[in-house]
Each structure stands twice: as C-alpha cells, then as structure tokens.
Design a protein around this motif. Structure first.
Motif, mmCIF file in Angstrom:
data_model
loop_
_atom_site.group_PDB
_atom_site.id
_atom_site.type_symbol
_atom_site.label_atom_id
_atom_site.label_comp_id
_atom_site.label_asym_id
_atom_site.label_seq_id
_atom_site.Cartn_x
_atom_site.Cartn_y
_atom_site.Cartn_z
ATOM 1 N N ILE A 120 0.848 -1.189 0.000
ATOM 2 C CA ILE A 120 0.000 0.000 0.000
ATOM 3 C C ILE A 120 0.884 1.239 0.000
ATOM 4 O O ILE A 120 2.026 1.212 0.448
ATOM 5 C CB ILE A 120 -0.989 0.032 1.191
ATOM 6 N N LYS A 121 0.334 2.327 -0.522
ATOM 7 C CA LYS A 121 1.023 3.619 -0.516
ATOM 8 C C LYS A 121 0.154 4.591 0.274
ATOM 9 O O LYS A 121 -0.969 4.904 -0.134
ATOM 10 C CB LYS A 121 1.234 4.114 -1.943
ATOM 11 N N ILE A 122 0.667 5.032 1.409
ATOM 12 C CA ILE A 122 -0.098 5.918 2.290
ATOM 13 C C ILE A 122 -0.113 7.334 1.710
ATOM 14 O O ILE A 122 0.936 7.914 1.433
ATOM 15 C CB ILE A 122 0.486 5.908 3.719
ATOM 16 N N LYS A 123 -1.330 7.873 1.515
ATOM 17 C CA LYS A 123 -1.505 9.237 0.994
ATOM 18 C C LYS A 123 -1.610 10.247 2.121
ATOM 19 O O LYS A 123 -1.053 11.329 2.043
ATOM 20 C CB LYS A 123 -2.808 9.318 0.168
ATOM 21 N N ASN A 124 -2.387 9.908 3.137
ATOM 22 C CA ASN A 124 -2.648 10.810 4.262
ATOM 23 C C ASN A 124 -2.312 10.092 5.562
ATOM 24 O O ASN A 124 -2.886 9.032 5.845
ATOM 25 C CB ASN A 124 -4.126 11.227 4.304
ATOM 26 N N GLN A 125 -1.418 10.662 6.341
ATOM 27 C CA GLN A 125 -1.071 10.052 7.619
ATOM 28 C C GLN A 125 -2.287 10.070 8.551
ATOM 29 O O GLN A 125 -3.077 11.017 8.545
ATOM 30 C CB GLN A 125 0.104 10.794 8.269
ATOM 31 N N HIS A 126 -2.405 9.001 9.341
ATOM 32 C CA HIS A 126 -3.533 8.863 10.267
ATOM 33 C C HIS A 126 -3.091 7.893 11.361
ATOM 34 O O HIS A 126 -2.213 7.050 11.138
ATOM 35 C CB HIS A 126 -4.756 8.306 9.520
ATOM 36 N N CYS A 127 -3.714 7.987 12.535
ATOM 37 C CA CYS A 127 -3.343 7.078 13.641
ATOM 38 C C CYS A 127 -3.615 5.618 13.282
ATOM 39 O O CYS A 127 -3.033 4.707 13.876
ATOM 40 C CB CYS A 127 -4.041 7.471 14.931
ATOM 41 N N LEU A 128 -4.457 5.360 12.284
ATOM 42 C CA LEU A 128 -4.671 3.989 11.816
ATOM 43 C C LEU A 128 -3.369 3.387 11.288
ATOM 44 O O LEU A 128 -3.192 2.171 11.298
ATOM 45 C CB LEU A 128 -5.737 3.991 10.708
ATOM 46 N N PHE A 129 -2.441 4.234 10.852
ATOM 47 C CA PHE A 129 -1.167 3.774 10.291
ATOM 48 C C PHE A 129 -0.010 3.870 11.285
ATOM 49 O O PHE A 129 1.156 3.848 10.882
ATOM 50 C CB PHE A 129 -0.825 4.586 9.031
ATOM 51 N N HIS A 130 -0.309 3.989 12.582
ATOM 52 C CA HIS A 130 0.752 4.035 13.590
ATOM 53 C C HIS A 130 1.646 2.792 13.455
ATOM 54 O O HIS A 130 1.152 1.666 13.406
ATOM 55 C CB HIS A 130 0.126 4.096 14.986
ATOM 56 N N LYS A 131 2.959 3.008 13.343
ATOM 57 C CA LYS A 131 3.961 1.937 13.164
ATOM 58 C C LYS A 131 3.814 1.199 11.829
ATOM 59 O O LYS A 131 4.320 0.094 11.668
ATOM 60 C CB LYS A 131 3.929 0.941 14.326
ATOM 61 N N ILE A 132 3.088 1.782 10.894
ATOM 62 C CA ILE A 132 2.903 1.164 9.571
ATOM 63 C C ILE A 132 3.431 2.139 8.521
ATOM 64 O O ILE A 132 3.054 3.306 8.507
ATOM 65 C CB ILE A 132 1.414 0.843 9.304
ATOM 66 N N LYS A 133 4.284 1.655 7.668
ATOM 67 C CA LYS A 133 4.789 2.454 6.528
ATOM 68 C C LYS A 133 4.042 1.980 5.283
ATOM 69 O O LYS A 133 2.934 1.488 5.369
ATOM 70 C CB LYS A 133 6.297 2.231 6.376
ATOM 71 N N ASP A 134 4.667 2.110 4.129
ATOM 72 C CA ASP A 134 4.093 1.566 2.903
ATOM 73 C C ASP A 134 4.360 0.066 2.890
ATOM 74 O O ASP A 134 5.305 -0.414 2.259
ATOM 75 C CB ASP A 134 4.699 2.255 1.673
ATOM 76 N N ASP A 135 3.540 -0.697 3.639
ATOM 77 C CA ASP A 135 3.769 -2.118 3.884
ATOM 78 C C ASP A 135 2.900 -2.998 3.000
ATOM 79 O O ASP A 135 1.981 -2.529 2.335
ATOM 80 C CB ASP A 135 3.488 -2.434 5.364
ATOM 81 N N TYR A 136 3.187 -4.306 3.057
ATOM 82 C CA TYR A 136 2.457 -5.301 2.270
ATOM 83 C C TYR A 136 1.316 -5.901 3.083
ATOM 84 O O TYR A 136 1.499 -6.290 4.241
ATOM 85 C CB TYR A 136 3.402 -6.417 1.811
ATOM 86 N N PHE A 137 0.136 -5.993 2.442
ATOM 87 C CA PHE A 137 -1.043 -6.598 3.035
ATOM 88 C C PHE A 137 -1.609 -7.626 2.064
ATOM 89 O O PHE A 137 -1.320 -7.592 0.876
ATOM 90 C CB PHE A 137 -2.106 -5.539 3.343
ATOM 91 N N TYR A 138 -2.461 -8.515 2.600
ATOM 92 C CA TYR A 138 -2.999 -9.614 1.802
ATOM 93 C C TYR A 138 -4.373 -9.256 1.232
ATOM 94 O O TYR A 138 -5.305 -8.946 1.976
ATOM 95 C CB TYR A 138 -3.091 -10.889 2.647
ATOM 96 N N PHE A 139 -4.497 -9.323 -0.094
ATOM 97 C CA PHE A 139 -5.720 -8.964 -0.809
ATOM 98 C C PHE A 139 -6.351 -10.194 -1.457
ATOM 99 O O PHE A 139 -5.644 -11.072 -1.953
ATOM 100 C CB PHE A 139 -5.403 -7.970 -1.937
ATOM 101 N N VAL A 140 -7.687 -10.242 -1.485
ATOM 102 C CA VAL A 140 -8.445 -11.230 -2.254
ATOM 103 C C VAL A 140 -9.717 -10.535 -2.718
ATOM 104 O O VAL A 140 -10.655 -10.356 -1.932
ATOM 105 C CB VAL A 140 -8.838 -12.472 -1.407
ATOM 106 N N HIS A 141 -9.785 -10.117 -3.998
ATOM 107 C CA HIS A 141 -10.981 -9.398 -4.464
ATOM 108 C C HIS A 141 -10.969 -9.262 -5.980
ATOM 109 O O HIS A 141 -9.925 -9.333 -6.622
ATOM 110 C CB HIS A 141 -11.059 -8.005 -3.819
ATOM 111 N N SER A 142 -12.152 -9.044 -6.528
ATOM 112 C CA SER A 142 -12.323 -8.787 -7.962
ATOM 113 C C SER A 142 -12.873 -7.393 -8.229
ATOM 114 O O SER A 142 -12.917 -6.956 -9.377
ATOM 115 C CB SER A 142 -13.290 -9.816 -8.574
ATOM 116 N N TYR A 143 -13.324 -6.715 -7.184
ATOM 117 C CA TYR A 143 -13.893 -5.376 -7.295
ATOM 118 C C TYR A 143 -13.132 -4.437 -6.370
ATOM 119 O O TYR A 143 -12.576 -4.878 -5.350
ATOM 120 C CB TYR A 143 -15.381 -5.377 -6.922
ATOM 121 N N ALA A 144 -13.109 -3.154 -6.709
ATOM 122 C CA ALA A 144 -12.376 -2.188 -5.893
ATOM 123 C C ALA A 144 -12.975 -0.800 -6.060
ATOM 124 O O ALA A 144 -13.623 -0.505 -7.068
ATOM 125 C CB ALA A 144 -10.901 -2.171 -6.295
#
Length: 194
Positions: A120-144
C-alpha cells in the motif's frame, strides 16, 4: 465491547480470533442493541455484495449502520459496502456512506481476482497507520473502489485503486488485516485503540 456485524459472510470467525489475540473482546452479532452499545464496530465481508446487503436489509441494520457514531471498520467487501453501489451483479445499491462506486478490476494482463500480497502507498497520515509504513497486506478481491476524496492509502494491480478509506467515523480496508500477519495485527490494534 467490540461487535463484528454479522453479514452472513465467511470471515467472521477469523476476524473475531484476530481481535481476541490482541487481548480485546469481540462478539459476532446482528442484534441492534449490541451494535448500539459497541465501542468499535467491524463490517466484514467475503463473497457477494448482493448477499451481504440482503442480510443487512433483512436484519434492519442499514439505517443503524449509517447512523452509528462509533468507529466502524469495513474489511474487504465490508469496505465496498460503504460506497453508493457496486458493479457486481449488474449493479447493487450499497450503504451510500462514501460517495463513490465499486468497480470491477480491469484486466491489465494480471490475474483476476487479485489474490496475494500487495504494497500500500499511504496518501494521508492517520493514527490507523501508527507503526505502519508503505507495507504489504494480503488482498483477495475482484472489485475495488477507485481513488476518491476518502482515500487515505492506495495500491496497484495493473492500475491504482483505493486500499484504505476514511470518512468521519467510517474506515475501510480492501485487504484482509486478519490474514496479513504482523502488519495486519498492528492495523487492527491501531483501530481498536482509536
């Protein structure tokens, strides 16, 4: 108390386990009183947007969710439910909290559904991203969701789209934090501590 809203989807127990592993209590419920009393709410989803909306409608939860004041986190399909509609099933009206559509991921020669680890690429800093940089997460989807005014992080699978949204007390993640290892655990912890 934290409540995982029962959308009739299959990732309810994995989210419940992830929350309990962080030392927090969580119940799975479609009861309005439980939802009203909750400190934090989770809106999960795996599968069909139409089925999830039918479940919320059947249990008279649409207005309740739209009116809730406590922080609520939509996960995967749960995030897509926060938009105004989805292209899935030839168009399904969703909760209309965020003024954007959910669209089928375009095929750029990459596999659809999009399954796997994406940065992911963080656009706006927020407390939801505390200790999280542009890190890898697991996705499973066909729509976005396309990138919109509520987007605070993006990712790319052929083209860029929304990975994380925030609108008032509503948050959404397109990925599965409960399947994203240590970094997903950190994001859930951050949400629980908002």
């Amino acid at each position: 108390m934290n409540v995982i809203i029962n959308t009739g989807c299959s990732n309810l127990f994995s989210i419940s386990t992830a929350i309990r592993n962080l030392g927090h209590r969580a119940i799975i419920s479609k009861n309005a009183n439980d939802i009203l009393k909750a400190n934090k709410l989770f809106l999960p989803g795996v599968g069909s947007v139409k089925t999830a909306m039918q479940e919320l409608t059947k249990n008279k939860l649409i207005k309740l969710i739209k009116d809730c004041k406590q922080p609520i986190l939509g996960i995967c399909l749960g995030m897509q439910l926060l938009g105004i509609s989805s292209e899935e099933n030839n168009g399904t009206q969703t909760l209309g909290i965020i003024n954007t559509l959910t669209k089928k991921i375009e095929n750029y020669g990459l596999p659809i559904p999009h399954i796997g680890w994406n940065k992911i690429k963080i656009k706006n800093q927020h407390c939801l991203f505390h200790k999280i940089k542009d890190d890898y997460f697991y996705f499973v989807h066909s729509y976005a969701m396309p990138i919109c005014d509520s987007t605070i992080a993006t990712t790319c699978h052929g083209h860029s789209f929304t990975a994380v949204i925030k609108h008032k007390n509503f948050f959404g993640v397109q990925f599965h934090p409960e399947k994203s290892g240590k970094i997903g655990k950190q994001l859930l912890k951050n949400f629980l501590e908002i």
